[in-house]
Motif scaffolding. Structure first.
Motif, short mmCIF file in Angstrom:
data_model
loop_
_atom_site.label_atom_id
_atom_site.label_comp_id
_atom_site.label_asym_id
_atom_site.label_seq_id
_atom_site.Cartn_x
_atom_site.Cartn_y
_atom_site.Cartn_z
N ALA A 192 0.84 -1.21 0.00
CA ALA A 192 0.00 0.00 0.00
C ALA A 192 0.87 1.26 0.00
O ALA A 192 0.61 2.21 -0.75
CB ALA A 192 -0.92 -0.01 1.23
N SER A 196 0.93 3.82 -3.13
CA SER A 196 0.51 5.19 -2.85
C SER A 196 1.63 6.16 -3.26
O SER A 196 1.36 7.21 -3.87
CB SER A 196 0.18 5.27 -1.36
OG SER A 196 0.09 6.57 -0.95
N ARG A 201 -4.47 5.73 -6.13
CA ARG A 201 -5.48 6.01 -5.10
C ARG A 201 -5.78 4.67 -4.44
O ARG A 201 -6.08 3.69 -5.13
CB ARG A 201 -6.74 6.57 -5.78
CG ARG A 201 -7.87 6.74 -4.80
CD ARG A 201 -9.19 7.06 -5.47
NE ARG A 201 -10.24 6.91 -4.48
CZ ARG A 201 -11.36 6.23 -4.67
NH1 ARG A 201 -11.61 5.66 -5.83
NH2 ARG A 201 -12.25 6.14 -3.70
N LEU A 202 -5.71 4.65 -3.11
CA LEU A 202 -5.85 3.37 -2.42
C LEU A 202 -7.21 3.16 -1.77
O LEU A 202 -7.72 4.05 -1.08
CB LEU A 202 -4.80 3.24 -1.33
CG LEU A 202 -3.37 2.92 -1.75
CD1 LEU A 202 -2.58 2.43 -0.56
CD2 LEU A 202 -3.35 1.84 -2.82
N HIS A 220 -6.36 6.86 3.25
CA HIS A 220 -6.91 5.87 2.31
C HIS A 220 -8.36 5.55 2.66
O HIS A 220 -8.75 5.59 3.82
CB HIS A 220 -6.08 4.58 2.35
CG HIS A 220 -4.61 4.82 2.14
ND1 HIS A 220 -4.13 5.66 1.17
CD2 HIS A 220 -3.52 4.33 2.79
CE1 HIS A 220 -2.81 5.69 1.23
NE2 HIS A 220 -2.42 4.89 2.21
#
Ligand code: NAD
Ligand code: PPY
Length: 356
Positions: A192, A196, A201-202, A220
Motif C-alpha cells: 500500500a 501510494s 489512489r488506495l 486511504h
C-alpha cells in the motif's frame, strides 16, 4: 477400493502427527524435490477438518514448487500446516512453545529434505524457536544469523508485478489508478505504501480495526469486508488469504487486473479462464509473491547481498512479461501459462539429489 480425493495427491510425501495434549495436528507436505530440497513456510491456523488442512497444505506445497521453478531458485516445493485447536491469539505461550517444538521434531526427522520458513501466523521469533531443535529453518531473526522477515521484499515484488501488469493491460503507470488492497498485514501494508508513493489512489480492507486506523490516518478509503469483491477498482490486490476468486467472483469482479501477495488466489481451475475471457489480467500469485523466496533462499542459500535480492526481485516484472507472452501466443489464461513456464524449467533442470 475407493480412494479419498484428499489422499490421491500426487506430491512426493506427506507427514502427519497429532498431539493429544494440545489438540493440535501437524502436516508437512513435500510436493517436489526435483529442483532441490522442498522449501515453504509453516502456516498455523484453525481448520474445519483434518481433510481441509491436508488439502490446504497440498495446494500450498504445489504453489511453492511452481514459485521456485518459475523464479529459477534451486529448491523444491513443500509446506507445513499446523492445525490449531483455537485461534492463534487464544493460544498461551507455553502451549505455543510445545507446538513449535513438536513441529521442529517432525521437520528434523525429514533430514533436510524439507526446509521451513515463516508463513501466516508464524514469524522470525518462531523460526528461532524451531531452530533450537532443527537446523532446517529459513527466516530466523538477524540476531540469530537468519535473513529475518521476508515481508518487505515480498511487497516490493508484488509492486513490481503491479507496475508490469498495469503496463501490459494498457493502464499505463500506477499514477492515478485505483488499487484495492485486501489485507493490510506485513505484505499488504508495504505494498500500500509503495503503490501510494507511485500515485495510486488506495482502497483498503482488513478485519483488524487497528490496521484500518493506520490506513485512515494515511488518507486511504476503507471498503467493508463483504464489499471487497464488488467494489470497482483498476487493480485488485488480495494480500490476506487464498481462494478469494472462485468462478462466480471471476465472472463479476469489477477490476481490470488482479495482482496480489496471497498464495492460491484462485479458488478453482475455471476462475483463471473466466478472468481471461472477460479481459481481466490475472498476475499468477506464485510469480508475483516470489520476493519472499528470493529474500530467504537468496540470502541464506545462495549468499546474495541485499542488493542482489532487490535486483532479482525487480525482475519479477520480466518473468510476468514472459508469462503474458505465452498466454497470448497460446490463447490460454495466465495461470496456465505460468504453470507451463514453471514446468519447462523443472523439465530442463533435471533431477537434483537432496541436500545439494
Ligand atoms: P499477515 O498475517 O501479516 O497479514 C494478513 C492481513 O490480512 C492481516 O492484517 C489480517 O487482519 C488480514 N485479513 C485476514 N482476513 C481478512 C479478510 N477476510 N479481509 C481482509 N483482511 C483480512 O500476512 P502477510 O505476511 O502480510 O501475508 C499475506 C499473504 O501473502 C498471505 O496469504 C501469505 O501466505 C502471502 N505471502 C506472504 C509472504 C511473506 O513474505 N510474508 C510471501 C509469499 C506469500
Ligand atoms: C512463501 O513464499 O509462500 C513461503 O512459504 C515463504 C518461504 C519461501 C522460501 C522458503 C521457505 C519459506
Amino acid at each position: 477400493m475407493r480412494l479419498d480425493k484428499t489422499l490421491c495427491w500426487d506430491g512426493e510425501l506427506t507427514v502427519t502427527r497429532h498431539d493429544r495434549e494440545t489438540g493440535t495436528s501437524f502436516i508437512i507436505r513435500l510436493d517436489s524435490t526435483r529442483l532441490g530440497p522442498a522449501a515453504g513456510g509453516t502456516r498455523a491456523a484453525q481448520y474445519a477438518s483434518f481433510g481441509e488442512a491436508l488439502d490446504d497444505a497440498g495446494r500450498l506445497a504445489g504453489a511453492m514448487t511452481l514459485k521456485m521453478a518459475v523464479s529459477n531458485l534451486p529448491m523444491g516445493g513443500g509446506k507445513s500446516v499446523i492445525a490449531l485447536p483455537a485461534p492463534r491469539n487464544e493460544i498461551d505461550q507455553g502451549t505455543w512453545k510445545r507446538i513449535l517444538v513438536l513441529h521442529a521434531e517432525n521437520i528434523d526427522k525429514l533430514g533436510g529434505n524439507y526446509w521451513t520458513g515463516p508463513d501466516v501466523n508464524t514469524n522470525s521469533s518462531d523460526m528461532d524457536l524451531l531452530n533450537d531443535t532443527t537446523e532446517f529453518v529459513f527466516g530466523r531473526s538477524t540476531a540469530r544469523g537468519g535473513a529475518g522477515s521476508s515481508a518487505s521484499n515480498t511487497s516490493l515484488g508484488v509492486f513490481e508485478a503491479m507496475k508490469a501488469t498495469a503496463l501490459h493491460r494498457g493502464l499505463g503507470t500506477l499514477d492515478g489508478l485505483t488499487v484495492l488492497v485486501q489485507g493490510l498485514g506485513a505484505v499488504g501494508s508495504g505494498l500500500a505504501v509503495l503503490a501510494s508513493q507511485a500515485g495510486a489512489r488506495l482502497l483498503v480492507s482488513d478485519t483488524d480495526s487497528e490496521r484500518l486506523a493506520w490506513a485512515r490516518q494515511a488518507g486511504h478509503d476503507v471498503v467493508e469486508i463483504d464489499n471487497v469483491r464488488s467494489t470497482p477498482c483498476d487493480i485488485f490486490a488480495p494480500c490476506a488469504m487464498g481462494g478469494v476468486i472462485d468462478s462466480a467472483v471471476a465472472g463479476e469482479l469489477p477490476a481490470s487486473a488482479v495482482v496480489g501477495a496471497a498464495n492460491n488466489i484462485l479458488a478453482d481451475d475455471e476462475a483463471g479462464d473466466i478472468l481471461h475471457q472477460r479481459g481481466v489480467t490475472y498476475a499468477p500469485d506464485f510469480v508475483t509473491n516470489a520476493g519472499g523466496a528470493f529474500h530467504l533462499v537468496g540470502r541464506e542459500v545462495l549468499g546474495w547481498s541485499e542488493e542482489t535480492v532487490g535486483a532479482r526481485t525487480r525482475r519479477i516484472g520480466d518473468t510476468l512479461a514472459e508469462v503474458y507472452s505465452i498466454a497470448e501466443s497460446e490463447d490460454i489464461d495466465t495461470d496456465r501459462a505460468a504453470r507451463i513456464l514453471a514446468r519447462r524449467r523443472i523439465e530442463t533442470a533435471g533431477t537434483h539429489p537432496p541436500h545439494t
